[in-house]
Design a protein around this motif. Structure first.
Motif, PDB file in Angstrom:
ATOM      1  N   ASP A  96       0.837  -1.205   0.000  1.00  0.00           N
ATOM      2  CA  ASP A  96       0.000   0.000   0.000  1.00  0.00           C
ATOM      3  C   ASP A  96       0.870   1.253   0.000  1.00  0.00           C
ATOM      4  N   ASP A  97       0.607   2.166  -0.929  1.00  0.00           N
ATOM      5  CA  ASP A  97       1.455   3.343  -1.086  1.00  0.00           C
ATOM      6  C   ASP A  97       0.830   4.601  -0.479  1.00  0.00           C
ATOM      7  N   HIS A  98       0.570   4.564   0.818  1.00  0.00           N
ATOM      8  CA  HIS A  98       0.094   5.776   1.493  1.00  0.00           C
ATOM      9  C   HIS A  98       0.613   5.769   2.924  1.00  0.00           C
ATOM     10  N   GLY A  99       0.642   6.950   3.541  1.00  0.00           N
ATOM     11  CA  GLY A  99       1.150   7.057   4.895  1.00  0.00           C
ATOM     12  C   GLY A  99       0.190   7.737   5.839  1.00  0.00           C
ATOM     13  N   VAL A 100      -1.110   7.622   5.561  1.00  0.00           N
ATOM     14  CA  VAL A 100      -2.123   8.250   6.402  1.00  0.00           C
ATOM     15  C   VAL A 100      -2.678   7.233   7.389  1.00  0.00           C
ATOM     16  N   ASN A 101      -2.655   7.586   8.666  1.00  0.00           N
ATOM     17  CA  ASN A 101      -3.234   6.732   9.694  1.00  0.00           C
ATOM     18  C   ASN A 101      -4.708   6.507   9.390  1.00  0.00           C
ATOM     19  N   LEU A 102      -5.147   5.238   9.400  1.00  0.00           N
ATOM     20  CA  LEU A 102      -6.520   4.931   8.996  1.00  0.00           C
ATOM     21  C   LEU A 102      -7.553   5.453   9.989  1.00  0.00           C
ATOM     22  N   GLY A 103      -7.172   5.571  11.248  1.00  0.00           N
ATOM     23  CA  GLY A 103      -8.081   6.160  12.223  1.00  0.00           C
ATOM     24  C   GLY A 103      -8.363   7.624  11.891  1.00  0.00           C
ATOM     25  N   LYS A 104      -7.314   8.348  11.492  1.00  0.00           N
ATOM     26  CA  LYS A 104      -7.491   9.753  11.121  1.00  0.00           C
ATOM     27  C   LYS A 104      -8.266   9.870   9.809  1.00  0.00           C
ATOM     28  N   LEU A 105      -8.040   8.912   8.909  1.00  0.00           N
ATOM     29  CA  LEU A 105      -8.783   8.898   7.647  1.00  0.00           C
ATOM     30  C   LEU A 105     -10.281   8.694   7.923  1.00  0.00           C
ATOM     31  N   ARG A 106     -10.591   7.791   8.823  1.00  0.00           N
ATOM     32  CA  ARG A 106     -11.995   7.537   9.168  1.00  0.00           C
ATOM     33  C   ARG A 106     -12.625   8.752   9.852  1.00  0.00           C
ATOM     34  N   ALA A 107     -11.824   9.493  10.602  1.00  0.00           N
ATOM     35  CA  ALA A 107     -12.344  10.693  11.258  1.00  0.00           C
ATOM     36  C   ALA A 107     -12.744  11.739  10.212  1.00  0.00           C
ATOM     37  N   ILE A 108     -11.954  11.866   9.156  1.00  0.00           N
ATOM     38  CA  ILE A 108     -12.313  12.781   8.065  1.00  0.00           C
ATOM     39  C   ILE A 108     -13.604  12.318   7.412  1.00  0.00           C
ATOM     40  N   ALA A 109     -13.710  11.019   7.168  1.00  0.00           N
ATOM     41  CA  ALA A 109     -14.925  10.479   6.544  1.00  0.00           C
ATOM     42  C   ALA A 109     -16.145  10.733   7.411  1.00  0.00           C
ATOM     43  N   LYS A 110     -15.989  10.598   8.718  1.00  0.00           N
ATOM     44  CA  LYS A 110     -17.105  10.844   9.632  1.00  0.00           C
ATOM     45  C   LYS A 110     -17.554  12.291   9.565  1.00  0.00           C
ATOM     46  N   ARG A 111     -16.597  13.174   9.398  1.00  0.00           N
ATOM     47  CA  ARG A 111     -16.917  14.606   9.295  1.00  0.00           C
ATOM     48  C   ARG A 111     -17.599  14.935   7.971  1.00  0.00           C
ATOM     49  N   LEU A 112     -17.110  14.335   6.895  1.00  0.00           N
ATOM     50  CA  LEU A 112     -17.664  14.634   5.564  1.00  0.00           C
ATOM     51  C   LEU A 112     -19.028  13.996   5.351  1.00  0.00           C
ATOM     52  N   LYS A 113     -19.254  12.856   6.012  1.00  0.00           N
ATOM     53  CA  LYS A 113     -20.488  12.080   5.840  1.00  0.00           C
ATOM     54  C   LYS A 113     -20.599  11.575   4.397  1.00  0.00           C
ATOM     55  N   VAL A 114     -21.770  11.106   3.979  1.00  0.00           N
ATOM     56  CA  VAL A 114     -21.945  10.529   2.642  1.00  0.00           C
ATOM     57  C   VAL A 114     -22.045  11.648   1.600  1.00  0.00           C
ATOM     58  N   GLN A 115     -21.127  11.590   0.632  1.00  0.00           N
ATOM     59  CA  GLN A 115     -21.125  12.562  -0.460  1.00  0.00           C
ATOM     60  C   GLN A 115     -20.741  11.832  -1.754  1.00  0.00           C
ATOM     61  N   PRO A 116     -21.708  11.243  -2.446  1.00  0.00           N
ATOM     62  CA  PRO A 116     -21.398  10.416  -3.630  1.00  0.00           C
ATOM     63  C   PRO A 116     -20.602  11.133  -4.711  1.00  0.00           C
ATOM     64  N   ASP A 117     -20.944  12.385  -5.007  1.00  0.00           N
ATOM     65  CA  ASP A 117     -20.232  13.105  -6.071  1.00  0.00           C
ATOM     66  C   ASP A 117     -18.784  13.366  -5.678  1.00  0.00           C
ATOM     67  N   LEU A 118     -18.578  13.795  -4.448  1.00  0.00           N
ATOM     68  CA  LEU A 118     -17.221  14.024  -3.964  1.00  0.00           C
ATOM     69  C   LEU A 118     -16.444  12.706  -3.936  1.00  0.00           C
TER      70      LEU A 118
END
Length: 228
Positions: A35-57
């Motif tokens: 996997d070629d990324h260095g973002v902590n998955l917990g922090k990634l999930r926190a961003i997703a929780k903030r953004l909520k469902v956005q199909p176009d984005l």
């Protein structure tokens, strides 16, 4: 670090936020698993929780090709918004194992096209694509086994799993284990195949974790079910 306002979130803003979360040590660990990324998955999930469902984005983030952005896109998408050919194309271009796994588990399994795609992918010439078909087959073994030909599945596993490429081998092995765990009438053969092929027999397993070696996995889960 300034966070992105949900209502004003743009792809450029989100990519900048993800870049700011890049951790060289996390990237080093992830790269060992392809996997070629260095973002902590917990922090990634926190961003997703903030953004909520956005199909176009979600579609825009996927189109960037950036692994972290694609993982985020899979967390904020609406699985039923994707059509059959779109999911097929996404799977074939997923690239890294984590994107592949999240796409199958978080999106395809929730899609109305899951069974059609399972059939298409199961015998694909690309072993990575075929591994997705086997992952969906293992899901059916557990949740919706009616109509599956277990004898045929075990025949294929018996003849092909030993020499299969790694990701396909893991998916076949998972399917073998689930057959043995969930379907007692096929358990003896599943155990026999696992014992003879010895796939993942020596895989290093941490204490208190179940070995991926199919016979050990089957026996452990059956024991737990009996004690439940």
């Amino acid at each position: 670090m300034e966070t992105v306002n949900v209502l004003q979130a743009s792809v450029a803003d989100i990519l900048a936020e993800l870049a700011a979360l890049e951790d060289p040590r996390a990237r080093e660990i992830n790269e060992k698993h392809g996997d070629d990324h260095g973002v902590n998955l917990g922090k990634l999930r926190a961003i997703a929780k903030r953004l909520k469902v956005q199909p176009d984005l979600a579609r825009e983030l996927w189109a960037t090709g950036d692994t972290a952005a694609r993982l985020l896109s899979l967390l904020i998408c609406r699985p039923k918004a994707f059509v059959h050919n779109e999911l097929d194309a996404m799977l074939r271009e997923a690239g890294t194992p984590k994107v592949h796994d999240w796409l199958v588990n978080y999106v395809v399994k929730k899609s109305q096209f899951a069974e059609d795609l399972r059939v298409v992918w199961f015998s694909d010439a690309d072993p990575v694509v075929a591994s997705a078909g086997w992952a969906l087959t293992a899901e059916r073994v557990i949740k919706n086994p009616e109509g599956l030909n277990f004898g045929e599945l075990l025949d294929i596993i018996e003849s092909e799993m030993k020499e299969a490429p790694e990701r396909l081998q893991w998916a076949m092995n998972n399917c073998l284990a689930q057959i043995g765990i969930e379907h007692p009438e096929h358990r003896a053969r599943a155990l026999d195949i696992g014992e003879r092929l010895e796939v993942l027999k020596d895989y290093p397993t941490p204490p208190n974790c179940t070995s991926p070696f199919a016979p050990a996995w089957i026996n452990e889960m059956v024991k737990r079910q009996a004690g439940a």
